[in-house]
Design a protein around this motif. Structure first.
Motif, PDB file in Angstrom:
ATOM      1  N   MET A  59       0.839  -1.165   0.000  1.00 18.36           N
ATOM      2  CA  MET A  59       0.000   0.000   0.000  1.00 18.36           C
ATOM      3  C   MET A  59       0.892   1.239   0.000  1.00 18.36           C
ATOM      4  SD  MET A  59      -2.780   1.007   2.794  1.00 18.36           S
ATOM      5  CE  MET A  59      -4.407   0.664   2.333  1.00 18.36           C
ATOM      6  N   GLY A  60       0.627   2.187  -0.928  1.00 17.37           N
ATOM      7  CA  GLY A  60       1.441   3.391  -1.049  1.00 17.37           C
ATOM      8  C   GLY A  60       0.892   4.556  -0.246  1.00 17.37           C
ATOM      9  N   TRP A  61       1.636   5.638  -0.266  1.00 18.07           N
ATOM     10  CA  TRP A  61       1.245   6.852   0.426  1.00 18.07           C
ATOM     11  C   TRP A  61       0.308   7.663  -0.446  1.00 18.07           C
ATOM     12  CZ3 TRP A  61       2.489   7.874   5.362  1.00 18.07           C
ATOM     13  CH2 TRP A  61       3.507   7.135   5.922  1.00 18.07           C
ATOM     14  N   ASN A  62      -0.664   8.305   0.169  1.00 20.03           N
ATOM     15  CA  ASN A  62      -1.592   9.196  -0.520  1.00 20.03           C
ATOM     16  C   ASN A  62      -1.544  10.570   0.117  1.00 20.03           C
ATOM     17  OD1 ASN A  62      -2.591   7.343  -2.365  1.00 20.03           O
ATOM     18  ND2 ASN A  62      -4.104   6.602  -0.931  1.00 20.03           N
ATOM     19  N   TYR A  63      -1.917  11.581  -0.657  1.00 23.04           N
ATOM     20  CA  TYR A  63      -1.999  12.933  -0.142  1.00 23.04           C
ATOM     21  C   TYR A  63      -3.246  13.577  -0.713  1.00 23.04           C
ATOM     22  CZ  TYR A  63      -1.150  17.837   0.662  1.00 23.04           C
ATOM     23  OH  TYR A  63      -1.295  19.134   1.061  1.00 23.04           O
ATOM     24  N   ARG A  64      -4.024  14.244   0.147  1.00 23.74           N
ATOM     25  CA  ARG A  64      -5.202  14.962  -0.308  1.00 23.74           C
ATOM     26  C   ARG A  64      -5.455  16.110   0.639  1.00 23.74           C
ATOM     27  NH1 ARG A  64     -10.642  15.324   0.315  1.00 23.74           N
ATOM     28  NH2 ARG A  64     -11.819  15.715  -1.575  1.00 23.74           N
ATOM     29  N   SER A  98      -4.056  17.002  -4.601  1.00 24.84           N
ATOM     30  CA  SER A  98      -3.735  15.598  -4.365  1.00 24.84           C
ATOM     31  C   SER A  98      -2.401  15.277  -5.011  1.00 24.84           C
ATOM     32  CB  SER A  98      -4.821  14.688  -4.933  1.00 24.84           C
ATOM     33  OG  SER A  98      -4.814  14.728  -6.336  1.00 24.84           O
ATOM     34  N   LYS A  99      -1.983  14.041  -4.848  1.00 21.79           N
ATOM     35  CA  LYS A  99      -0.724  13.589  -5.432  1.00 21.79           C
ATOM     36  C   LYS A  99      -0.764  13.669  -6.957  1.00 21.79           C
ATOM     37  CE  LYS A  99       0.466   9.217  -5.084  1.00 21.79           C
ATOM     38  NZ  LYS A  99       0.926   7.936  -4.541  1.00 21.79           N
TER      39      LYS A  99
END
Length: 63
Positions: free
Chosen positions: A1-6, A19-20
């Motif tokens: 599972m990767g990193w997310n940004y929002r 977001s990414k």
């Protein structure tokens, strides 16, 4: 599972979504909202406030 940004910033009826994958925006109120995602997808969302029920419809390009 990767990193997310929002991150979302509200400015009245407008919302700027970071977001990414890029920057998207949406406009609307509690019952209906038009969204343009960072990847260019467009959709309308209709909600019944207070119930948790919603319906999302993708919008297609005109030819």
């Amino acid at each position: 599972m990767g990193w997310n940004y929002r991150k979302s910033m509200k400015m009245g009826p407008f919302r700027l979504n970071l977001s990414k994958s890029g920057v998207g925006h949406s406009v609307g109120g509690r019952g209906a909202r038009y969204t343009r995602t960072a990847r260019g997808r467009r959709e309308m969302t209709f909600r019944i406030p207070g119930t948790g029920l919603s319906w999302r419809r993708p919008l297609r390009r005109r030819r």
